[in-house]
Scaffold this motif. Structure first.
Motif, PDB file in Angstrom:
ATOM      1  N   ARG A  18      76.823  10.111  72.082  1.00 12.05           N
ATOM      2  CA  ARG A  18      77.470   9.760  70.819  1.00 12.05           C
ATOM      3  C   ARG A  18      76.591   8.838  69.994  1.00 12.05           C
ATOM      4  O   ARG A  18      76.524   8.935  68.779  1.00 12.05           O
ATOM      5  N   ARG A  19      75.904   7.914  70.683  1.00 15.63           N
ATOM      6  CA  ARG A  19      75.032   6.988  69.972  1.00 15.63           C
ATOM      7  C   ARG A  19      73.870   7.736  69.295  1.00 15.63           C
ATOM      8  O   ARG A  19      73.523   7.482  68.149  1.00 15.63           O
ATOM      9  N   HIS A  20      73.278   8.672  70.023  1.00 13.13           N
ATOM     10  CA  HIS A  20      72.170   9.466  69.453  1.00 13.13           C
ATOM     11  C   HIS A  20      72.638  10.325  68.269  1.00 13.13           C
ATOM     12  O   HIS A  20      71.952  10.475  67.258  1.00 13.13           O
ATOM     13  N   PHE A  21      73.810  10.878  68.401  1.00  8.15           N
ATOM     14  CA  PHE A  21      74.360  11.713  67.327  1.00  8.15           C
ATOM     15  C   PHE A  21      74.591  10.884  66.062  1.00  8.15           C
ATOM     16  O   PHE A  21      74.285  11.305  64.936  1.00  8.15           O
ATOM     17  N   THR A  22      75.119   9.665  66.288  1.00  7.02           N
ATOM     18  CA  THR A  22      75.382   8.775  65.152  1.00  7.02           C
ATOM     19  C   THR A  22      74.088   8.411  64.444  1.00  7.02           C
ATOM     20  O   THR A  22      74.009   8.369  63.205  1.00  7.02           O
ATOM     21  N   VAL A  23      73.068   8.161  65.243  1.00 10.69           N
ATOM     22  CA  VAL A  23      71.776   7.822  64.639  1.00 10.69           C
ATOM     23  C   VAL A  23      71.247   8.977  63.787  1.00 10.69           C
ATOM     24  O   VAL A  23      70.755   8.795  62.675  1.00 10.69           O
ATOM     25  N   ARG A  24      71.354  10.188  64.319  1.00  9.01           N
ATOM     26  CA  ARG A  24      70.853  11.360  63.586  1.00  9.01           C
ATOM     27  C   ARG A  24      71.634  11.585  62.282  1.00  9.01           C
ATOM     28  O   ARG A  24      71.079  11.923  61.240  1.00  9.01           O
ATOM     29  N   ILE A  25      72.955  11.415  62.380  1.00  8.25           N
ATOM     30  CA  ILE A  25      73.789  11.593  61.183  1.00  8.25           C
ATOM     31  C   ILE A  25      73.410  10.569  60.134  1.00  8.25           C
ATOM     32  O   ILE A  25      73.258  10.883  58.931  1.00  8.25           O
ATOM     33  N   ASN A  26      73.249   9.346  60.541  1.00  9.18           N
ATOM     34  CA  ASN A  26      72.888   8.306  59.588  1.00  9.18           C
ATOM     35  C   ASN A  26      71.530   8.585  58.952  1.00  9.18           C
ATOM     36  O   ASN A  26      71.310   8.351  57.762  1.00  9.18           O
ATOM     37  N   LEU A  27      70.636   9.093  59.797  1.00 12.27           N
ATOM     38  CA  LEU A  27      69.305   9.418  59.282  1.00 12.27           C
ATOM     39  C   LEU A  27      69.379  10.552  58.249  1.00 12.27           C
ATOM     40  O   LEU A  27      68.713  10.515  57.204  1.00 12.27           O
ATOM     41  N   LEU A  28      70.227  11.543  58.538  1.00 17.45           N
ATOM     42  CA  LEU A  28      70.396  12.670  57.603  1.00 17.45           C
ATOM     43  C   LEU A  28      70.963  12.192  56.274  1.00 17.45           C
ATOM     44  O   LEU A  28      70.490  12.571  55.196  1.00 17.45           O
ATOM     45  N   PHE A  29      72.009  11.346  56.358  1.00 15.66           N
ATOM     46  CA  PHE A  29      72.610  10.836  55.121  1.00 15.66           C
ATOM     47  C   PHE A  29      71.612   9.997  54.332  1.00 15.66           C
ATOM     48  O   PHE A  29      71.556  10.052  53.104  1.00 15.66           O
TER      49      PHE A  29
END
Length: 682
Positions: A18-29
């Motif tokens: 979940r932490r990795h996914f959150t990081v990727r989403i934030n990076l995309l945004f």
């Protein structure tokens, strides 16, 4: 051991995912936000920083296209003599704008009137202020003091062509005062000064007028036909000029140049040259045409001369018009087509005044194919016949052919001609031969020779009605159509009239009476061209040829495009004995003006009688073909109010035959250039 357990702990593993996914989403945004921010900043720079520079650059790349009107093709006679050709001129145009005031426009018209009076070098009448206002087409009528809507908007109106140097200089010098005026160089149509085949060639008018909803022509109203046309250009409005408009016109050129925001040219102009129109070579021969026109003028003068006063057959004091057509029997080529009176076609160049138009309006039309009037004042025209008259006795050879082919009588069946024929209920209707002459026992050929009205009535008109009843009308019409009468000739000329078959339409008379009078030409009104086609079909023994008016089409530089070929429209066969009968009769018809004619020929005179203006008048009609054994030329002549065809139509035909013989040879051997006496017009 603990490390391994921690790694294998499912809950911990799920937290890491979940932490990795959150990081990727934030990076995309963040990336998306960054890209949009860059785009917004760039748009702002384009709008507020570079906008003016880009607009200026855009303006520098703007191109303006200006159409260039093509040069119209020329019209020549059969031997290459120029009859209509293109030349250059300076024209004055009026530009309609929204800020114009009526008083100012009228003042400008009056000023131009004075200018034209002062500096005009043309022999034509000067334009009046009222004429100029009409040409401006702004909705004012000075003569009627009324206001209407303009025919069209925001298109320059040509006021006058052929400006003199002094007129041009004055307008340019005072251009700040004489608002809304433009001088343009353009090509204009010029016609031969000898006035050759005027109504056949036709005339031109501005395209802006030709496409008007009310007074325009259907061809020009159809936008599919006129792509690229300019309102300022002239187009064919009648005759050959209209019939061959597309071939003569050519195609637009284009002048393209870059401009800036101020519409100033900022680069090199590129020009696509217009394609010149094609040249036409008519079948008309200038020399034969001039002889024919002069022959009509001379005969009209003779018919009203003191010398003719004591001859009731030849005296025709009210005859002021004549029409003649000569057509080659084997090809259909029309070598002469004269409609008299005529006029100077150059009157159209540079704009025509109201007075000039009114002067020529009665005979602008080609009287050999449609209605034209003699040269009488307008209030007297109703008292005189038009160019469309009853065919009269020239129909009798066909009448006999119909009677023979329908089995109503034989070639030697006798008929006792007492000079009178009665018919109808209780025989209460009566008709007679000319001068009530009685010819005694006659056969079909002799009936043609003597032009017996009673034979035609009793043996054909009445007999066909008694046998076939109401169907007799259709039978009669079918024969007429086969010989070119009652139908269009196929010439293609605009405004051609199919004729009036009154044996079908005159319901005031009984059907029996209509058929009786139709049998000797008093219920059929046809054109001179139709009569010529009829005569040629008789000469061809039933083969109807299409009248040809153009020999060939070439490019402006005289390279071949099209050669027009003869065309048979219809062919009807009849027994040889029937043809021999009518030809025998036509060979013996008595005529004037053919003394010393070196060829045997077939002919038929006609004196068609009709009521005009409350009085009965006689029209002179004549058809013939020659030579008798190998027909080469068929002619038809009509002189409204000309009396007897033998006296005032036949002599014109003789001169037509002679002219053709000299140019081409009725026997195939030219005899030399025809002599045109150029007798002064009375």
């Amino acid at each position: 051991m603990r490390k391994s357990m921690s790694t294998d702990d499912p809950q911990q593993h799920e937290k890491n995912k979940r932490r990795h996914f959150t990081v990727r989403i934030n990076l995309l945004f963040f990336c998306t936000f960054f890209l949009f921010s860059v785009l917004i900043v760039r748009l702002a720079i384009l709008q507020f920083v570079e906008g003016k520079e880009l607009k200026a650059e855009e303006a520098m790349n703007t191109k303006r296209d200006t159409p260039i009107a093509p040069i119209r093709g020329n019209i020549f006679d059969s031997k290459g003599y120029p009859l209509a050709f293109t030349s250059s001129t300076q024209s004055l145009y009026f530009r309609m704008e929204t800020d114009q005031k009526k008083e100012e426009v009228i003042a400008l018209a009056h000023r131009l009137e004075e200018l034209f009076k002062l500096y005009n070098e043309s022999p034509k009448s000067n334009l009046t202020a009222a004429d100029i206002i009409k040409e401006m087409d702004v909705g004012y009528d000075l003569e009627k003091n009324s206001t209407t809507s303009p025919s069209y908007s925001f298109v320059p109106r040509r006021i006058k062509s052929g400006l003199s140097e002094k007129e041009i200089a004055y307008i340019l010098e005072h251009r700040d005062e004489m608002k809304w005026l433009e001088i343009m160089e353009e090509s204009i149509r010029t016609y031969d000064n000898e006035r050759i085949a005027v109504q056949l060639i036709g005339y031109m008018r501005p395209f802006s007028r030709a496409r008007e909803p009310k007074n325009g022509l259907d061809f020009y109203k159809n936008k599919d036909n006129t792509t690229g046309y300019l309102d300022t250009e002239d187009v064919g409005y009648d005759g050959i000029e209209l019939m061959y408009q597309e071939e003569l016109r050519g195609k637009n050129g284009m002048k393209t140049y870059p401009v800036n925001a101020s519409q100033k040219i900022i680069g090199k102009v590129s020009i696509e040259a217009p394609k010149k129109g094609n040249n036409l070579f008519l079948t008309i021969d200038k020399d034969i045409q001039q002889v024919t026109e002069q022959a009509i003028i001379d005969q009209l003068a003779q018919a009203k001369s003191p010398a003719a006063r004591n001859n009731r057959y030849g005296y025709a004091p009210y005859a002021k018009a004549g029409y003649a057509v000569a057509m080659e029997v084997d090809t259909g080529r029309v070598v002469t087509m004269a409609s008299m009176p005529d006029y100077d076609p150059n009157v159209w160049s540079g704009g025509i005044s109201t007075q000039e138009y009114n002067d020529i309006q009665p005979f602008i039309n080609n009287g050999t194919i449609t209605t034209a009037y003699p040269d009488y004042p307008e209030n007297e025209l109703k008292n005189h016949p038009t160019s469309i008259v009853y065919v009269g006795s020239i129909i009798k050879p066909l009448s006999v052919l119909v009677g023979l082919n329908e089995g109503l009588f034989g070639v030697n069946t006798p008929y006792n001609d007492t000079g009178v024929f009665t018919y109808g209920k209780d025989n209460n209707s009566k008709l007679t031969n000319s001068d009530r002459k009685a010819y005694g026992p006659i056969n079909a050929a002799e009936a043609i020779e003597h032009s017996s009205n009673t034979f035609m009535s009793a043996m054909i008109g009445n007999a066909l009605y008694m046998r076939s009843g109401a169907k007799s009308v259709d039978i009669w019409e079918s024969y007429l159509n086969k010989f070119g009468l009652g139908v269009l000739t196929g010439s293609g000329l605009p405004r051609e009239y199919a004729g009036g078959s009154e044996f079908k339409t005159n319901t005031k008379e009984t059907l029996q009476s209509r058929m009786v009078f139709a049998s000797w030409g008093q219920n059929e009104k046809y054109t001179t061209l139709q009569m010529a086609q009829y005569a040629a079909t008789l000469a061809n023994r039933g083969k109807k040829m299409k009248p040809i008016l153009v020999d060939k089409i070439e490019t402006y530089d005289f390279k071949p495009v099209t050669q027009i070929q003869p065309e048979v429209l219809e062919e009807t066969t009849f027994p040889k004995a029937y043809w021999d009968t009518i030809i025998k009769g036509m060979e013996k018809v008595n005529v004037q003006g053919f003394d010393g004619f070196p060829y045997k020929f077939a002919r038929k005179t006609g004196t068609s009688t009709q009521s005009v203006g409350g009085k009965m008048i006689d029209n002179a009609v004549f058809v013939a073909y020659a030579p008798l054994d190998k027909p080469k030329l068929a002619v038809a002549v009509v002189v409204p109010e000309g009396g007897f065809g033998a006296w005032n139509a036949a002599p014109i035909a003789r001169k037509m035959f002679d002219a053709y013989d000299q140019v081409y040879g009725l026997d195939g051997v030219p005899k030399g250039k025809p002599t045109n006496t150029n007798t002064p017009t009375p």
